[in-house]
Scaffold this motif. Structure first.
Motif, PDB file in Angstrom:
ATOM      1  N   THR A 107       0.832  -1.193   0.000  1.00 35.77           N
ATOM      2  CA  THR A 107       0.000   0.000   0.000  1.00 35.77           C
ATOM      3  C   THR A 107       0.869   1.247   0.000  1.00 35.77           C
ATOM      4  O   THR A 107       1.788   1.377   0.810  1.00 35.77           O
ATOM      5  N   ALA A 108       0.595   2.155  -0.920  1.00 35.72           N
ATOM      6  CA  ALA A 108       1.379   3.388  -1.013  1.00 35.72           C
ATOM      7  C   ALA A 108       1.299   4.164   0.300  1.00 35.72           C
ATOM      8  O   ALA A 108       0.210   4.409   0.821  1.00 35.72           O
ATOM      9  N   GLY A 109       2.450   4.523   0.840  1.00 32.60           N
ATOM     10  CA  GLY A 109       2.501   5.316   2.057  1.00 32.60           C
ATOM     11  C   GLY A 109       2.351   4.525   3.339  1.00 32.60           C
ATOM     12  O   GLY A 109       2.450   5.092   4.431  1.00 32.60           O
ATOM     13  N   ALA A 110       2.087   3.224   3.250  1.00 32.80           N
ATOM     14  CA  ALA A 110       1.919   2.413   4.463  1.00 32.80           C
ATOM     15  C   ALA A 110       3.225   2.315   5.240  1.00 32.80           C
ATOM     16  O   ALA A 110       4.318   2.282   4.653  1.00 32.80           O
ATOM     17  N   ILE A 111       3.112   2.266   6.548  1.00 31.20           N
ATOM     18  CA  ILE A 111       4.285   2.116   7.412  1.00 31.20           C
ATOM     19  C   ILE A 111       4.388   0.659   7.844  1.00 31.20           C
ATOM     20  O   ILE A 111       3.478   0.111   8.468  1.00 31.20           O
ATOM     21  N   ASP A 112       5.487   0.039   7.483  1.00 30.52           N
ATOM     22  CA  ASP A 112       5.760  -1.360   7.798  1.00 30.52           C
ATOM     23  C   ASP A 112       6.879  -1.396   8.834  1.00 30.52           C
ATOM     24  O   ASP A 112       8.061  -1.324   8.498  1.00 30.52           O
ATOM     25  N   GLY A 113       6.493  -1.502  10.090  1.00 33.33           N
ATOM     26  CA  GLY A 113       7.481  -1.461  11.162  1.00 33.33           C
ATOM     27  C   GLY A 113       8.476  -2.596  11.117  1.00 33.33           C
ATOM     28  O   GLY A 113       9.622  -2.452  11.539  1.00 33.33           O
ATOM     29  N   ARG A 114       8.061  -3.734  10.604  1.00 30.70           N
ATOM     30  CA  ARG A 114       8.992  -4.858  10.508  1.00 30.70           C
ATOM     31  C   ARG A 114      10.103  -4.565   9.516  1.00 30.70           C
ATOM     32  O   ARG A 114      11.275  -4.885   9.765  1.00 30.70           O
ATOM     33  N   HIS A 115       9.757  -3.957   8.391  1.00 32.05           N
ATOM     34  CA  HIS A 115      10.784  -3.611   7.411  1.00 32.05           C
ATOM     35  C   HIS A 115      11.680  -2.494   7.950  1.00 32.05           C
ATOM     36  O   HIS A 115      12.902  -2.526   7.747  1.00 32.05           O
ATOM     37  N   ILE A 116      11.086  -1.541   8.637  1.00 29.55           N
ATOM     38  CA  ILE A 116      11.885  -0.473   9.258  1.00 29.55           C
ATOM     39  C   ILE A 116      12.887  -1.074  10.238  1.00 29.55           C
ATOM     40  O   ILE A 116      14.064  -0.704  10.272  1.00 29.55           O
ATOM     41  N   ARG A 117      12.429  -2.026  11.021  1.00 31.76           N
ATOM     42  CA  ARG A 117      13.302  -2.687  11.988  1.00 31.76           C
ATOM     43  C   ARG A 117      14.431  -3.434  11.282  1.00 31.76           C
ATOM     44  O   ARG A 117      15.590  -3.385  11.713  1.00 31.76           O
ATOM     45  N   ALA A 118      14.108  -4.123  10.191  1.00 32.86           N
ATOM     46  CA  ALA A 118      15.144  -4.857   9.450  1.00 32.86           C
ATOM     47  C   ALA A 118      16.197  -3.910   8.895  1.00 32.86           C
ATOM     48  O   ALA A 118      17.405  -4.193   8.966  1.00 32.86           O
ATOM     49  N   LEU A 119      15.773  -2.798   8.350  1.00 36.77           N
ATOM     50  CA  LEU A 119      16.716  -1.809   7.828  1.00 36.77           C
ATOM     51  C   LEU A 119      17.596  -1.252   8.953  1.00 36.77           C
ATOM     52  O   LEU A 119      18.812  -1.109   8.795  1.00 36.77           O
ATOM     53  N   THR A 120      16.984  -0.956  10.072  1.00 39.60           N
ATOM     54  CA  THR A 120      17.694  -0.331  11.185  1.00 39.60           C
ATOM     55  C   THR A 120      18.691  -1.278  11.846  1.00 39.60           C
ATOM     56  O   THR A 120      19.770  -0.866  12.278  1.00 39.60           O
ATOM     57  N   PHE A 121      18.350  -2.570  11.907  1.00 39.58           N
ATOM     58  CA  PHE A 121      19.204  -3.553  12.570  1.00 39.58           C
ATOM     59  C   PHE A 121      20.227  -4.193  11.625  1.00 39.58           C
ATOM     60  O   PHE A 121      21.102  -4.936  12.081  1.00 39.58           O
ATOM     61  N   GLN A 122      20.134  -3.929  10.333  1.00 45.89           N
ATOM     62  CA  GLN A 122      20.954  -4.661   9.362  1.00 45.89           C
ATOM     63  C   GLN A 122      22.443  -4.607   9.672  1.00 45.89           C
ATOM     64  O   GLN A 122      23.130  -5.636   9.708  1.00 45.89           O
ATOM     65  N   ASP A 123      22.969  -3.441   9.884  1.00 48.54           N
ATOM     66  CA  ASP A 123      24.416  -3.301  10.068  1.00 48.54           C
ATOM     67  C   ASP A 123      24.905  -4.003  11.331  1.00 48.54           C
ATOM     68  O   ASP A 123      25.952  -4.668  11.311  1.00 48.54           O
ATOM     69  N   VAL A 124      24.172  -3.852  12.446  1.00 47.46           N
ATOM     70  CA  VAL A 124      24.647  -4.491  13.678  1.00 47.46           C
ATOM     71  C   VAL A 124      24.496  -6.008  13.597  1.00 47.46           C
ATOM     72  O   VAL A 124      25.323  -6.744  14.149  1.00 47.46           O
ATOM     73  N   ARG A 125      23.458  -6.483  12.925  1.00 45.93           N
ATOM     74  CA  ARG A 125      23.310  -7.930  12.742  1.00 45.93           C
ATOM     75  C   ARG A 125      24.510  -8.507  11.989  1.00 45.93           C
ATOM     76  O   ARG A 125      25.111  -9.496  12.406  1.00 45.93           O
ATOM     77  N   LEU A 126      24.854  -7.881  10.867  1.00 44.49           N
ATOM     78  CA  LEU A 126      25.957  -8.388  10.060  1.00 44.49           C
ATOM     79  C   LEU A 126      27.294  -8.221  10.775  1.00 44.49           C
ATOM     80  O   LEU A 126      28.157  -9.099  10.701  1.00 44.49           O
ATOM     81  N   GLU A 127      27.476  -7.104  11.468  1.00 40.38           N
ATOM     82  CA  GLU A 127      28.714  -6.891  12.220  1.00 40.38           C
ATOM     83  C   GLU A 127      28.883  -7.963  13.289  1.00 40.38           C
ATOM     84  O   GLU A 127      29.986  -8.489  13.494  1.00 40.38           O
ATOM     85  N   TYR A 128      27.788  -8.298  13.966  1.00 40.22           N
ATOM     86  CA  TYR A 128      27.860  -9.308  15.017  1.00 40.22           C
ATOM     87  C   TYR A 128      28.197 -10.678  14.434  1.00 40.22           C
ATOM     88  O   TYR A 128      29.086 -11.384  14.946  1.00 40.22           O
ATOM     89  N   VAL A 129      27.508 -11.081  13.380  1.00 40.55           N
ATOM     90  CA  VAL A 129      27.788 -12.379  12.752  1.00 40.55           C
ATOM     91  C   VAL A 129      29.240 -12.457  12.306  1.00 40.55           C
ATOM     92  O   VAL A 129      29.940 -13.439  12.576  1.00 40.55           O
ATOM     93  N   ASP A 130      29.695 -11.421  11.627  1.00 37.66           N
ATOM     94  CA  ASP A 130      31.067 -11.412  11.122  1.00 37.66           C
ATOM     95  C   ASP A 130      32.077 -11.509  12.265  1.00 37.66           C
ATOM     96  O   ASP A 130      33.047 -12.274  12.186  1.00 37.66           O
ATOM     97  N   SER A 131      31.848 -10.767  13.343  1.00 34.48           N
ATOM     98  CA  SER A 131      32.800 -10.773  14.466  1.00 34.48           C
ATOM     99  C   SER A 131      32.831 -12.135  15.151  1.00 34.48           C
ATOM    100  O   SER A 131      33.900 -12.622  15.528  1.00 34.48           O
ATOM    101  N   VAL A 132      31.675 -12.772  15.298  1.00 31.42           N
ATOM    102  CA  VAL A 132      31.626 -14.084  15.949  1.00 31.42           C
ATOM    103  C   VAL A 132      32.308 -15.143  15.086  1.00 31.42           C
ATOM    104  O   VAL A 132      33.108 -15.956  15.579  1.00 31.42           O
ATOM    105  N   LEU A 133      32.020 -15.145  13.790  1.00 33.83           N
ATOM    106  CA  LEU A 133      32.638 -16.137  12.904  1.00 33.83           C
ATOM    107  C   LEU A 133      34.149 -15.963  12.868  1.00 33.83           C
ATOM    108  O   LEU A 133      34.901 -16.951  12.867  1.00 33.83           O
TER     109      LEU A 133
END
Length: 257
Positions: A11-37
């Motif tokens: 829907t045009a203009g709809a706010i999808d909080g789950r997608h917002i959360r995924a965008l916001t957490f993306q960098d820390v998620r990947l940084e954490y995975v990379d550091s642990v591996l």
């Protein structure tokens, strides 16, 4: 009348909080995975990964960028369709399935990441049982979730679901009972032979910036993609997880002895 709040929405203009959360957490998620591996001496190149709760596929494509071959599962057919449309990574396969019934064979993956899942499911035990089953004996389980504290309730149950100026989620998406303390997650993992090895807090560099970004998105002043740059989430390995935290676990060989 405020904007439409709708997950996995076209829907045009709809706010999808789950997608917002995924965008916001993306960098820390990947940084954490990379550091642990790196710390574990695991080269991700050519290894297999599963993302449960993958949404529109952002994390799955990020893991593919580390060299992993990824299966991305999400319970929403709409999210899966949008992920396929957005994704160009040949190393990612998208499918619709729930965390409670993933429909995948035993010992299929070197890495399993549960995103947007532990705080959503009503049956954490069943989800973790599948996680243990899907993981290879030398594999690593990653997760991020929301702690159950007065502050997390204020943010996730109040600001994100109830307050008109900051609401980005449908009501009922989160409940106090489904927010999980690190101790509860550790116990759930241990019940299925998984040893929790770390809990790492993460948070916005400045809480007021998160509030400003959320209000600006609600008012239509910015697009979703502008939010990560405004909020600047950072890992806090030594910090107490007041709201959100990451963690990882591995099969406990002692459990079978």
């Amino acid at each position: 009348m405020g904007p439409t709040i709708e997950l996995d929405s076209r829907t045009a203009g709809a706010i999808d909080g789950r997608h917002i959360r995924a965008l916001t957490f993306q960098d820390v998620r990947l940084e954490y995975v990379d550091s642990v591996l790196r710390r574990l001496g695991i080269d991700p190149a050519g290894r297999s990964a599963l993302v449960v709760g993958s949404g529109r596929g952002l994390l799955a494509r990020g893991l593919a960028g580390l060299g992993l071959t990824v299966v991305a599962l999400d319970p929403s057919p709409e999210a899966t369709a949008m992920a396929r449309e957005a994704g160009t990574a040949e190393a990612v396969e998208y499918a619709t399935a729930s965390a409670e019934d993933p429909g995948l064979p035993d010992a299929s993956f070197d890495i399993v990441f549960y995103a947007d899942t532990f705080e959503i499911t009503d049956d954490l035990d069943r989800v973790v049982a599948h996680a243990a089953r899907l993981l290879r004996p030398d594999g690593v389980l990653f997760y991020d979730t929301v702690n159950r504290t007065p502050v997390s309730r204020l943010i996730y149950l109040g600001a994100f679901q109830a307050l008109p100026s900051t609401r980005i989620m449908p009501r009922g998406r989160y409940t106090a009972a489904r927010l999980r303390t690190p101790e509860e997650v550790t116990a759930a993992l241990a019940a299925h032979g998984l040893r929790n090895e770390d809990v790492c807090s993460f948070k916005p560099a400045n809480v007021l910036d998160l509030v400003r970004a959320t209000v600006a998105r609600r008012k239509g002043r910015i697009a979703d993609e502008a939010i990560p740059g405004m909020t600047g989430f950072v890992l806090e390995p030594a910090g107490k997880p007041i709201v959100t935290y990451l963690g990882h676990a591995r099969p406990d060989r002692r459990a079978g002895e």
